[in-house]
Motif scaffolding. Structure first.
Motif, PDB file in Angstrom:
ATOM      1  N   ILE A 285       3.344  -9.154  16.079  1.00 16.30           N
ATOM      2  CA  ILE A 285       2.162  -8.661  15.493  1.00 16.30           C
ATOM      3  C   ILE A 285       2.084  -7.735  14.515  1.00 16.30           C
ATOM      4  O   ILE A 285       1.151  -7.438  13.892  1.00 16.30           O
ATOM      5  N   ARG A 286       3.360  -7.555  14.138  1.00 10.15           N
ATOM      6  CA  ARG A 286       3.504  -6.518  12.818  1.00 10.15           C
ATOM      7  C   ARG A 286       3.093  -7.466  11.612  1.00 10.15           C
ATOM      8  O   ARG A 286       3.944  -8.320  11.168  1.00 10.15           O
ATOM      9  N   PRO A 287       2.065  -6.985  10.669  1.00  9.72           N
ATOM     10  CA  PRO A 287       1.874  -7.773   9.661  1.00  9.72           C
ATOM     11  C   PRO A 287       3.132  -7.348   8.347  1.00  9.72           C
ATOM     12  O   PRO A 287       3.408  -6.362   8.397  1.00  9.72           O
ATOM     13  N   VAL A 288       3.017  -8.512   7.493  1.00 12.75           N
ATOM     14  CA  VAL A 288       3.919  -8.244   6.512  1.00 12.75           C
ATOM     15  C   VAL A 288       3.169  -8.330   5.134  1.00 12.75           C
ATOM     16  O   VAL A 288       2.306  -9.613   5.036  1.00 12.75           O
ATOM     17  N   ILE A 289       3.089  -7.419   4.254  1.00 14.56           N
ATOM     18  CA  ILE A 289       2.224  -7.706   3.100  1.00 14.56           C
ATOM     19  C   ILE A 289       2.929  -8.402   2.048  1.00 14.56           C
ATOM     20  O   ILE A 289       4.111  -8.202   1.574  1.00 14.56           O
ATOM     21  N   VAL A 290       2.260  -9.509   1.608  1.00 16.03           N
ATOM     22  CA  VAL A 290       2.991 -10.405   0.689  1.00 16.03           C
ATOM     23  C   VAL A 290       2.305 -10.516  -0.596  1.00 16.03           C
ATOM     24  O   VAL A 290       2.918 -11.156  -1.794  1.00 16.03           O
ATOM     25  N   GLU A 291       1.171  -9.827  -0.888  1.00 15.29           N
ATOM     26  CA  GLU A 291       0.303  -9.967  -2.083  1.00 15.29           C
ATOM     27  C   GLU A 291      -0.577  -8.750  -2.062  1.00 15.29           C
ATOM     28  O   GLU A 291      -1.460  -8.614  -0.839  1.00 15.29           O
ATOM     29  N   LEU A 292      -0.752  -8.085  -3.052  1.00 15.72           N
ATOM     30  CA  LEU A 292      -1.731  -7.010  -3.219  1.00 15.72           C
ATOM     31  C   LEU A 292      -1.461  -6.433  -4.976  1.00 15.72           C
ATOM     32  O   LEU A 292      -0.288  -6.752  -5.227  1.00 15.72           O
ATOM     33  N   PRO A 293      -2.562  -6.018  -5.523  1.00 12.62           N
ATOM     34  CA  PRO A 293      -2.273  -5.489  -6.932  1.00 12.62           C
ATOM     35  C   PRO A 293      -1.674  -4.361  -6.831  1.00 12.62           C
ATOM     36  O   PRO A 293      -1.515  -3.568  -5.937  1.00 12.62           O
ATOM     37  N   GLY A 294      -0.703  -3.969  -7.980  1.00 11.97           N
ATOM     38  CA  GLY A 294      -0.261  -2.689  -8.097  1.00 11.97           C
ATOM     39  C   GLY A 294      -1.064  -1.669  -8.533  1.00 11.97           C
ATOM     40  O   GLY A 294      -0.442  -0.268  -8.253  1.00 11.97           O
ATOM     41  N   LYS A 295      -2.169  -1.844  -8.748  1.00  9.84           N
ATOM     42  CA  LYS A 295      -3.250  -0.766  -9.292  1.00  9.84           C
ATOM     43  C   LYS A 295      -4.278  -1.247  -8.822  1.00  9.84           C
ATOM     44  O   LYS A 295      -4.899  -2.547  -8.752  1.00  9.84           O
ATOM     45  N   ILE A 296      -5.173  -0.203  -8.252  1.00 16.52           N
ATOM     46  CA  ILE A 296      -6.821  -0.491  -7.597  1.00 16.52           C
ATOM     47  C   ILE A 296      -7.663   0.604  -8.479  1.00 16.52           C
ATOM     48  O   ILE A 296      -7.109   1.854  -8.533  1.00 16.52           O
ATOM     49  N   SER A 297      -8.695   0.293  -8.694  1.00 18.01           N
ATOM     50  CA  SER A 297      -9.733   1.230  -9.428  1.00 18.01           C
ATOM     51  C   SER A 297     -10.858   1.407  -8.384  1.00 18.01           C
ATOM     52  O   SER A 297     -11.116   0.898  -7.367  1.00 18.01           O
ATOM     53  N   TYR A 298     -11.288   2.893  -8.237  1.00 14.67           N
ATOM     54  CA  TYR A 298     -12.290   3.138  -7.712  1.00 14.67           C
ATOM     55  C   TYR A 298     -13.442   2.317  -7.409  1.00 14.67           C
ATOM     56  O   TYR A 298     -14.067   1.482  -8.276  1.00 14.67           O
ATOM     57  N   ALA A 299     -13.962   2.305  -6.266  1.00 10.87           N
ATOM     58  CA  ALA A 299     -14.964   1.533  -5.786  1.00 10.87           C
ATOM     59  C   ALA A 299     -14.959  -0.016  -6.146  1.00 10.87           C
ATOM     60  O   ALA A 299     -15.907  -0.788  -5.965  1.00 10.87           O
TER      61      ALA A 299
END
Length: 534
Positions: free
Chosen positions: A430-444
């Protein structure tokens, strides 16, 4: 001669105790048998390396500097020409160590990561009391080292002070011995410090207001705790907005050494809960009483309501010098420390080998769970830091002025990792594996995180941001966990799920910088990925 009945009772007691200890949650792992230095200050970088830092005026360590990189200091009381490392860079995954060069004394100094991932390090003792240093992390295959700033220094000498990053990415430096003031990096309104009378009011005969607990609240003000009191501080106008009720149970800061966390920020971020646990009896430091029992009480307060009060509860053990680590789930690990004495060289006894899990959403009286004990005493000058894989790195412990290996509680060079119950092998499906996300995120802003999970997801997968604090003297400076607003996990094919998240609204909730982003499925966190919040 032992009777047969006594012998049987002895066997049964042994079996019961062994089974009980084996059944307690959590596992221990020796990562490094000899780190070369005993880490008084520890920080995890965005490249998954760990900075270990001690003082410079302790004489030989067990790690040499690189050839040709000796430190020459005519004022050093022990080694004028010092070819030993007092800081190292550790790769936890491989156990590799690289010596780092530190020039001035960092004894009981402070630190904080800047928005670009640089570790800011301030103050210390002797020739380091006004120094500002930077460590710009690099990948393990590259070479990076400490840099001492020559063009700027602190306005006041800072020994036993606390750093906290602010919403605009600057850092406030609070207090210190003989420094009842605050100042900023970069300096505001020109150079200089601002007097903070609260630190005068909380100073007693054993200076129990050192290393104050400083938490940035989501309203933009600071919760500052020293001795047994706390205030709501508007640092912009140098104005105390609120005096909180006094916390019962005696002093809680250095040298009486409890610990403190701000619990996970969640929902609309309109509330913040502060917890302060443990501490020593007043007078134990003055009397050098290593047998004085430690406090077992914790106080918990809602910092942003109009009439807050402390809710009191007791830990399973009295504890001084414990480290409180925010886990990716929002629970708190309390680890390290002793059950008697106070902070200071040779001033504690009866090490507390049992970690404790604090479960904030459980009713009062049921929040503490005793975990599997370790075998290495971790007392004065020990640290605990969350790693991106969900383990907690345990380092340090040197209750002596110099390195001393033949004492009852020797200087400790071993590095360990404690794995909470969520890392058990039977939870891997049940442990998730992150395969995709941005390297930077902006507020809100909105952004997506894609995870894979072996078993189908049931319910909400949390997405939580964890800071990388500077851990020293039982307080992790800048520590915070922010739970993001998320949508339900939507199947995205091949066992993957897409989760739409909303970044924190502004720097008051989460100051700019690099965070470990965890996906948490049914209480089991992924290995984190680093993201930069801008």
């Amino acid at each position: 001669m032992i009777s047969s009945n006594h012998f049987l009772l002895h066997i049964l007691f042994h079996l019961f105790t062994t089974a009980t200890l084996a059944d307690l949650p959590g596992t221990w792992q020796l990562l490094v048998p000899n780190a070369g230095v005993s880490s008084m200050h520890t920080a995890v970088t965005r490249f998954n390396t760990v900075v270990l830092l001690d003082r410079t005026n302790i004489g030989p360590t067990r790690k040499h500097l690189r050839p040709g990189h000796c430190r020459t200091d005519p004022n050093d009381p022990v080694l004028k020409h010092d070819c030993y490392a007092h800081s190292v860079l550790l790769e936890p995954d491989t156990g590799k160590l690289r010596p780092l060069m530190i020039l001035t004394d960092t004894w009981c100094s402070s630190g904080q990561f800047l928005p670009d991932g640089t570790l800011l390090q301030t103050g210390g003792d002797g020739d380091g009391v006004k120094k500002i240093r930077k460590f710009t992390p690099c990948r393990a295959s590259a070479v990076c080292d400490w840099e001492e700033l020559g063009e700027v220094e602190l306005a006041h000498g800072r020994w036993y002070s606390t750093n906290q990053i602010l919403p605009d990415g600057s850092v406030i430096i609070v207090g210190g011995r003989a420094a009842t003031s605050v100042e900023f990096f970069p300096a505001r309104h020109g150079a200089g410090a601002v007097n903070f009378p609260f630190l005068v009011e909380t100073e007693d005969t054993q200076m129990d207001n050192l290393y104050p607990y400083v938490h940035l609240l989501p309203n933009g003000h600071l919760f500052v705790f020293a001795n047994n009191r706390a205030v709501l501080y508007d640092y912009t106008n140098n104005n105390v907005l609120k005096q909180y009720p006094q916390l019962a149970g005696g002093p809680r800061n250095y040298p009486s050494a409890g610990s403190s966390v701000m619990l996970a920020l969640t929902g609309d971020y309109s509330s913040a809960t502060i917890v302060v646990c443990g501490g020593a009896e007043y007078g134990a430091f003055i009397d050098r009483n290593s047998d004085s029992p430690a406090h077992g009480s914790c106080g918990r307060i809602e910092a942003m309501i109009s009439d807050p009060i402390w809710e009191m509860e007791d830990m399973p053990f009295g504890r001084i010098m414990g480290d409180m680590v925010m886990l990716p789930t929002g629970e708190v690990l309390i680890i390290n420390g002793a059950q008697a004495g106070t902070q200071g060289f040779e001033l504690a006894s009866n090490p507390c080998l049992y970690p404790v899990l604090y479960r904030p959403d459980t009713p009062v009286g049921l929040r503490f769970m005793t975990l599997n004990p370790g075998s290495v005493p971790r007392m004065y000058h020990s640290t605990a830091n969350l790693l991106p894989d969900g383990r907690v790195l345990i380092a340090g412990s040197n209750p002596h002025y110099f390195y001393k290996f033949n004492a009852e509680f020797p200087t400790e060079l071993r590095i360990e990792a404690f794995s909470p119950e969520y890392l058990l092998p039977e939870k891997a499906n049940i442990r998730p594996v992150i395969v995709e996300l941005p390297g930077k995120i902006s507020y809100a802003s909105g952004f997506d995180v894609v995870v894979t999970v072996e078993l189908p997801v049931v319910g909400i997968v949390e997405v939580n941001l964890a800071s990388a604090p500077f851990a020293t003297h039982s307080f992790s400076q800048g520590q915070r966990l922010v739970k993001l607003a998320v949508s339900s996990a939507i199947p995205a094919g091949l066992g993957s799920y897409r989760i739409t998240c909303t970044a924190p609204p502004d720097g008051r909730v989460a100051p700019p910088g690099y965070y470990m982003l965890f996906a948490v499925n049914t209480g089991v966190p992924s290995v984190a990925k680093w993201v930069q919040l801008i």
